[in-house]
Design an enzyme around this catalytic site. Structure first.
Site, PDB file in Angstrom:
ATOM      1  N   ASN A  10       0.882  -1.172   0.000  1.00 50.63           N
ATOM      2  CA  ASN A  10       0.000   0.000   0.000  1.00 50.63           C
ATOM      3  C   ASN A  10       0.919   1.220   0.000  1.00 50.63           C
ATOM      4  OD1 ASN A  10      -1.739   2.078   0.532  1.00 50.63           O
ATOM      5  ND2 ASN A  10      -2.262   1.406   2.618  1.00 50.63           N
ATOM      6  N   LYS A  12       0.237   4.261  -0.216  1.00 46.09           N
ATOM      7  CA  LYS A  12      -0.333   5.459   0.426  1.00 46.09           C
ATOM      8  C   LYS A  12      -0.100   6.683  -0.469  1.00 46.09           C
ATOM      9  CE  LYS A  12       0.151   3.100   4.813  1.00 46.09           C
ATOM     10  NZ  LYS A  12       0.321   3.156   6.245  1.00 46.09           N
ATOM     11  N   HIS A  94      -9.167   1.125   5.639  1.00 48.13           N
ATOM     12  CA  HIS A  94      -7.811   1.339   6.155  1.00 48.13           C
ATOM     13  C   HIS A  94      -7.868   2.297   7.345  1.00 48.13           C
ATOM     14  CE1 HIS A  94      -3.649   2.443   6.554  1.00 48.13           C
ATOM     15  NE2 HIS A  94      -3.386   1.300   5.943  1.00 48.13           N
ATOM     16  N   GLU A  96      -6.102   4.691   8.240  1.00 47.93           N
ATOM     17  CA  GLU A  96      -5.930   6.124   7.941  1.00 47.93           C
ATOM     18  C   GLU A  96      -7.221   6.726   7.392  1.00 47.93           C
ATOM     19  OE1 GLU A  96      -2.411   5.353   5.707  1.00 47.93           O
ATOM     20  OE2 GLU A  96      -1.505   4.750   7.609  1.00 47.93           O
ATOM     21  N   GLU A 165      -4.632  -4.917  10.841  1.00 42.48           N
ATOM     22  CA  GLU A 165      -3.588  -3.903  10.999  1.00 42.48           C
ATOM     23  C   GLU A 165      -3.812  -3.168  12.312  1.00 42.48           C
ATOM     24  OE1 GLU A 165      -1.855  -2.602   6.997  1.00 42.48           O
ATOM     25  OE2 GLU A 165      -3.703  -1.501   7.184  1.00 42.48           O
ATOM     26  N   GLY A 171       3.236   2.242  10.758  1.00 50.04           N
ATOM     27  CA  GLY A 171       4.174   3.347  10.565  1.00 50.04           C
ATOM     28  C   GLY A 171       4.951   3.715  11.817  1.00 50.04           C
ATOM     29  N   SER A 211       4.191  -2.151  10.229  1.00 47.55           N
ATOM     30  CA  SER A 211       5.648  -2.247  10.363  1.00 47.55           C
ATOM     31  C   SER A 211       6.184  -3.632   9.998  1.00 47.55           C
ATOM     32  CB  SER A 211       6.087  -1.833  11.769  1.00 47.55           C
ATOM     33  OG  SER A 211       5.713  -0.475  12.015  1.00 47.55           O
TER      34      SER A 211
END
Ligand code: 13P
Length: 251
Positions: A10, A12, A94, A96, A165, A171, A211
Site C-alpha cells: 500500500n 499510500k 484502512h 488512515e 492492521e 508506521g 511495520s
C-alpha cells in the site's frame, strides 16, 4: 487447507509518477512464484503502474473507491473506472481512512459491498487503536469491523481478504509480535467461522499489516493464521518489498 500467501504494498500518498513506474517494474521483474504479490499506488498513477506490471503476475490494487456507479460525486472514483485500468483488488476500511480522514463505518461497509458485488477482490482492513488494546477491546473492535461485511453477500472466500492492521503498529516501527499477530488472526478466523461457516473461514486469507519488514516477515507469516501482509513503508523500495514477498513463498 493451504492458503496461498498474499503480500500487497500500500503505497499510500507517496512516490512521483517516475518513481511509481520504476518501483512497479522492479516488483514485476522480481516477484517470485508461489505467492501472490500486489501493489496499490495512488489513483493518479494506476494507469502508468498498470502498464508497467502488465503481463506479470503482480496484481494491481486501489487504496480506496466510491460505492456509486457514476454521477455527481465530485472528486470520487468508481469501481468501473478502476476496473477499466486493470485494478483487481481494492482496500476498504484502512485505519488512515477510518481515523485520519474520519470515514464512518457505514460508508466503509457500502464501499466493501460494492467492491465485492462488482467482482473484485476486497481487502478489508480492521484493527484496534492502542487505547483499545490497552482496554482489552481488540477482539471487540475486530468483530465490529468484520460485521461491516454481510455474510449473505460475501460468498466467495477467494475474493475476500481481511487485513489485520493494529493501528499502534502502523508506521511506528512497533510490529506486533508473532504471538500477538497469531492470537488476533486466530480470533478473526474463528469469528468468520461463526458468522459464515468453517470452510469459508478456512479459505479466507488474513493479512497482517503494521511495520512488516523483510526481517520480521518470515516469523509473522510462519504463524498458522497469518496469510500474508499489507505493507506500507517497506513497500516503497523494491528490495525490501520483494524481501517480504519472498518470505511468503512456500519453502
Ligand atoms: P507500515 O508498513 O508503514 O506500518 O504501514 C502498514 C499499512 O498501513 C499498510 O496498509
Amino acid at each position: 487447507m493451504a492458503r496461498r500467501k498474499f503480500v500487497a504494498g500500500n503505497w499510500k500518498m507517496n512516490t512521483t509518477k517516475a518513481q511509481a513506474v520504476d518501483l512497479a517494474k522492479a516488483v514485476a521483474a522480481g516477484a517470485p512464484a508461489g505467492v501472490e504479490a500486489g501493489i496499490a499506488p495512488p489513483f493518479v498513477y494506476l494507469d502508468a503502474v498498470g502498464q508497467a506490471v502488465a503481463g506479470s503476475s503482480v496484481l494491481l490494487g486501489a487504496q480506496d473507491v466510491y460505492f456509486e456507479n457514476d454521477g455527481a460525486f465530485t472528486g470520487e472514483i468508481s469501481i468501473g473506472m478502476l476496473k477499466d485500468l486493470g485494478v483487481r483488488f481494492i482496500l476498504t476500511g484502512h485505519s488512515e481512512r477510518r481515523h485520519v480522514i474520519k470515514e464512518p463505518a457505514e460508508l466503509v461497509a457500502k464501499k466493501a459491498s460494492a467492491v465485492y458485488s462488482k467482482g473484485l477482490i476486497l481487502v478489508h482492513c480492521i484493527g484496534e487503536k492502542l487505547e483499545e488494546r490497552d482496554a482489552n477491546k481488540t477482539f471487540e473492535v475486530c468483530q465490529k469491523q468484520i460485521d461491516e461485511l454481510d455474510p449473505a453477500l460475501f460468498t466467495d472466500p477467494a475474493r475476500l481478504v481481511i487485513a489485520y492492521e493494529p493501528v499502534w503498529a502502523i508506521g511506528t516501527g512497533r510490529t506486533a509480535s508473532d504471538a500477538q499477530a497469531q492470537e488476533a488472526h486466530a480470533f478473526i478466523r474463528q469469528y468468520i467461522a461463526k458468522r459464515w461457516n468453517a470452510s469459508f473461514a478456512d479459505a479466507v486469507r488474513i493479512q497482517y499489516g503494521g511495520s512488516m519488514k523483510p526481517d520480521n516477515a518470515a516469523g509473522l507469516m510462519a504463524q498458522p493464521d497469518v496469510d500474508g501482509g499489507l505493507i506500507g513503508g517497506a513497500a516503497l523500495k523494491a528490495d525490501s518489498f520483494l524481501g517480504i514477498v519472498r518470505a511468503g513463498a512456500p519453502s
